[in-house]
Design a protein around this motif. Structure first.
Motif, PDB file in Angstrom:
ATOM      1  N   LYS A  85       0.835  -1.201   0.000  1.00 48.91           N
ATOM      2  CA  LYS A  85       0.000   0.000   0.000  1.00 48.91           C
ATOM      3  C   LYS A  85       0.871   1.253   0.000  1.00 48.91           C
ATOM      4  O   LYS A  85       0.566   2.235  -0.679  1.00 48.91           O
ATOM      5  N   PHE A  88       2.210   1.856  -3.434  1.00 51.86           N
ATOM      6  CA  PHE A  88       1.132   2.342  -4.301  1.00 51.86           C
ATOM      7  C   PHE A  88       0.902   3.834  -4.083  1.00 51.86           C
ATOM      8  O   PHE A  88       0.820   4.618  -5.032  1.00 51.86           O
ATOM      9  N   GLU A  89       0.808   4.237  -2.807  1.00 54.57           N
ATOM     10  CA  GLU A  89       0.570   5.646  -2.499  1.00 54.57           C
ATOM     11  C   GLU A  89       1.756   6.510  -2.943  1.00 54.57           C
ATOM     12  O   GLU A  89       1.574   7.631  -3.431  1.00 54.57           O
ATOM     13  N   ASN A  91       3.781   5.927  -5.482  1.00 58.62           N
ATOM     14  CA  ASN A  91       3.740   6.061  -6.936  1.00 58.62           C
ATOM     15  C   ASN A  91       2.629   7.016  -7.384  1.00 58.62           C
ATOM     16  O   ASN A  91       2.808   7.795  -8.331  1.00 58.62           O
ATOM     17  N   GLU A  92       1.487   6.951  -6.704  1.00 56.52           N
ATOM     18  CA  GLU A  92       0.395   7.870  -7.023  1.00 56.52           C
ATOM     19  C   GLU A  92       0.806   9.313  -6.751  1.00 56.52           C
ATOM     20  O   GLU A  92       0.545  10.211  -7.559  1.00 56.52           O
ATOM     21  N   PHE A  93       1.445   9.538  -5.630  1.00 55.66           N
ATOM     22  CA  PHE A  93       1.904  10.890  -5.270  1.00 55.66           C
ATOM     23  C   PHE A  93       2.939  11.393  -6.267  1.00 55.66           C
ATOM     24  O   PHE A  93       2.881  12.533  -6.739  1.00 55.66           O
ATOM     25  N   ARG A  94       3.881  10.523  -6.616  1.00 56.33           N
ATOM     26  CA  ARG A  94       4.926  10.901  -7.564  1.00 56.33           C
ATOM     27  C   ARG A  94       4.327  11.271  -8.919  1.00 56.33           C
ATOM     28  O   ARG A  94       4.742  12.255  -9.550  1.00 56.33           O
ATOM     29  N   ASN A  95       3.334  10.515  -9.367  1.00 57.32           N
ATOM     30  CA  ASN A  95       2.706  10.806 -10.657  1.00 57.32           C
ATOM     31  C   ASN A  95       1.944  12.134 -10.624  1.00 57.32           C
ATOM     32  O   ASN A  95       1.872  12.839 -11.633  1.00 57.32           O
ATOM     33  N   ARG A  96       1.371  12.471  -9.463  1.00 61.08           N
ATOM     34  CA  ARG A  96       0.696  13.769  -9.340  1.00 61.08           C
ATOM     35  C   ARG A  96       1.707  14.903  -9.448  1.00 61.08           C
ATOM     36  O   ARG A  96       1.432  15.939 -10.058  1.00 61.08           O
TER      37      ARG A  96
END
Length: 242
Positions: A85, A88-89, A91-96
């Motif tokens: 988890k 995942f978080e 990678n999501e933050f990095r993509n933002r």
């Protein structure tokens, strides 16, 4: 008044290329020992698993469980779920961040943009960098920290022995800056940083045909000297593009 202090010994970070070692510097890796000594923490309350973030979640979970099992019993499945988890978080933050960076670059495609490289504790700590971000904004200078730039596809094979994880990212950013006609580099570092004493040579080599600025901070750094250098560099940038 905590039951435990979670101070992991983080050895490396996820690499952008499988062959890269991506190791963190000794000061970061040893930070938990420094904190424990400085605050006189009770050894029995310190949780300090060795963590290799370059490994996959399964290996990280195994290492964490093995290190903590005598002080904080936790199942392998629960540790694995938490680590997956977390990735995942992350990678999501990095993509933002990448999306924000791309938006800024596209909206200002014909304006000079300073890309600020450095280690996270320099880039994002106002006390360490003397409020660099707000001071640039106040002078109308558009700047982006390196974390907002997607650099994973930039080839770094011409630096095959780059050992440091953050070093690989700094040099990739330098290459990114080199290729952008409106991009200019500012690297912030610390006095006596051993890793950066080498990396700066490579940074300068990559950007040898462009003006760049290196700001070195320590506990004696003053705002006046930094502002003088920023203003001088800003003049160089505008002279270069004109």
């Amino acid at each position: 008044k905590c039951g435990f202090y979670f101070l992991p010994n983080v050895i490396d970070i996820p690499s952008l290329s499988p062959e890269e070692k991506s190791v963190l510097c000794p000061m970061v890796a040893a930070s938990q020992y420094i904190v424990k000594k400085a605050l006189s923490l009770d050894e029995r309350k310190v949780l300090r698993p060795h963590v290799y973030l370059k490994d996959d979640a399964k290996h990280i979970a195994f290492d964490v469980v093995e290190e903590l099992k005598n002080k904080l019993p936790i199942s392998y499945s629960r540790a694995l779920s938490a680590i997956e988890k977390a990735f995942f978080e992350y990678n999501e933050f990095r993509n933002r961040l990448y999306a924000i960076g791309l938006e800024v670059l596209e909206k200002n495609s014909n304006k000079p943009i300073w890309i600020i490289t450095g280690r996270p504790y320099n880039l994002f700590d106002f006390r360490l960098n003397l409020h660099l971000g707000p001071r640039l904004a106040k002078r109308g200078i558009l700047a982006l920290p390196m974390d907002f730039i997607d650099i994973k596809d930039i080839d770094l094979s011409d630096f095959p022995r780059m050992y440091w994880g953050l070093g690989t990212r700094i040099l990739r950013c330098a290459k990114y800056i080199k290729e952008g006609p409106w991009l200019f580099g500012v690297h912030i570092t610390n006095f006596s940083c051993g890793a950066d004493s080498f990396i700066e040579h490579f940074y300068k080599h990559i950007l040898k045909h462009k003006p760049y600025l290196i700001l070195e901070f320590d506990e004696h750094s003053g705002v006046a000297g930094m502002l003088t250098r920023i203003e001088a560099y800003n003049n160089m940038v505008h002279s270069f593009i004109e």
